[in-house]
Design an enzyme around this catalytic site. Structure first.
Site, PDB file in Angstrom:
ATOM      1  CG  HIS A 134      -9.309  -8.507   7.952  1.00 50.31           C
ATOM      2  ND1 HIS A 134      -8.487  -8.938   8.947  1.00 50.31           N
ATOM      3  CD2 HIS A 134      -8.637  -8.721   6.791  1.00 50.31           C
ATOM      4  CE1 HIS A 134      -7.368  -9.414   8.435  1.00 50.31           C
ATOM      5  NE2 HIS A 134      -7.419  -9.288   7.130  1.00 50.31           N
TER       6      HIS A 134
ATOM      7  CD  GLU B 259      -1.878  -2.357   1.281  1.00 50.78           C
ATOM      8  OE1 GLU B 259      -0.723  -2.673   1.639  1.00 50.78           O
ATOM      9  OE2 GLU B 259      -2.795  -3.181   1.154  1.00 50.78           O
TER      10      GLU B 259
END
Length: 350
Positions: free
Chosen positions: A151, A82
């Site tokens: 998550h 990322e």
């Protein structure tokens, strides 16, 4: 049990009936995809990147088969890196491209905060408006079944805090398409936070290309007794609750900010001036969250209008649990919204 079975497919409420309630109705994912597709077709500088954007599922369906139509040089898969990939997106934007970086989970955007917060959000200001970063970052938040602490976090408050970033949280299919088109057209970085539950909706969406203005909220239901400001899928839940309360003689006005930054303060303050009461509903954490900021704005600018304390309905300040019993206790349900409204409306003072 996957998250998609927690919530059944649902046609959006009719809200205030207008011309948009007529005509074609499509799923939420298709609305996002159509906005993205039309943006790609309109401007060759637009490209889409992200893990799984070219897989058969196409990021919840939002990018499905776009790589077939526009080529793998404009719609392509990326590795789990990322920080580096966000840096590439920022660099591409600085060079004149218009990247749209898709993330199926926002949790890993924390790895890219340096690129987003220390670079993308600041360039326009640091260089006196001569340099822009037309970057869109899209991420999907929300509960799953046992998705737990790493998550399924709702991290909108992180981005809400940063000057230079625009932050969008759509609640309807119509807005999902119109806002992503506006975001791609914007010359500075925009973060779009979508909730998984939105993807169970079906709603009216015109086929032609259109724009929903960033920074402009909407009244989803007019009322006189209490203002409810809700975000994302909680707009739908709040609307259902307001319908229940109507039989009890309580008339709720429902405000959907649609954009959190810039926040349409005017529409919220005008509503509170009319009702004298405010309940803020957000799927993020309470402390330092979006609900806290909206409550502060009203306390600061409309204190004289209030006839009851402001109520916040949020998730508690703990990491998201994984056990289903604890999940049920952690996440906001309609009963919590209803009880907050009842407490606010029936407040008699100390």
């Amino acid at each position: 049990m996957p998250w998609s079975k927690i919530k059944p497919e649902d046609h959006e409420p009719e809200f205030l009936k207008d011309h948009r309630e007529e005509g074609r109705r499509i799923p939420y994912s298709e609305a996002v995809r159509e906005g993205l597709r039309q943006s790609l077709a309109l401007d060759r500088r637009v490209f889409v990147m992200g893990q799984g954007v070219d897989d058969p599922a196409g990021m919840f369906g939002t990018t499905k088969d776009l790589h077939v139509e526009f080529g793998t040089d404009r719609v392509f898969d990326t590795p789990l890196s990322e920080t580096a990939l966000t840096g590439i997106a920022v660099g591409a934007a600085l060079a004149g491209m218009r990247p749209v970086y898709f993330h199926n989970r926002p949790d890993f955007l924390t790895l890219a905060m340096d690129q987003i917060v220390n670079h993308a959000s600041k360039w326009y200001y640091m260089f006196g408006g001569r340099v822009s970063v037309p970057l869109v970052v899209w991420a999907c938040i929300g509960r799953g079944w046992g998705s737990a602490a790493q998550h399924s976090q709702a991290l909108q408050a992180f981005f809400f805090h940063v000057p230079g970033l625009k932050l969008i949280m759509p609640s309807t299919c119509f807005d999902a398409k119109g806002l992503i088109i506006s975001a791609v057209r914007d010359n500075n970085p925009v973060v779009i936070i979508d909730h998984r539950f939105n993807f169970k909706q079906i709603g009216p969406v015109p086929e032609e290309m259109y724009y929903v203005p960033i920074g402009k909220g909407a009244i989803r239901r007019k009322g006189r007794d209490v203002t409810v400001v809700a975000m994302s899928h909680l707009v739908i839940d709040s609307f259902r609750v307001s319908q229940e309360l109507e039989s009890e003689g309580i008339d709720v006005e429902l405000v959907d900010p649609r954009t959190l930054r810039p926040l349409d303060e005017e529409i919220i303050l005008a509503s509170v001036a009319k009702t004298g009461r405010l309940v803020v509903v957000d799927c993020g954490w309470r402390t330092g969250g979006v609900a806290s900021e909206i409550a502060a704005v009203v306390a600061e600018k409309a204190y004289g209008s209030l006839r009851a304390p402001i109520a916040r309905v949020t998730c508690p300040d703990v990491p998201t649990p994984s056990a289903c019993e604890l999940e049920d206790a952690f996440y906001i349900d309609r009963n919590e919204i209803k009880q907050a409204i009842l407490k606010t409306v029936h407040y008699k003072g100390d």
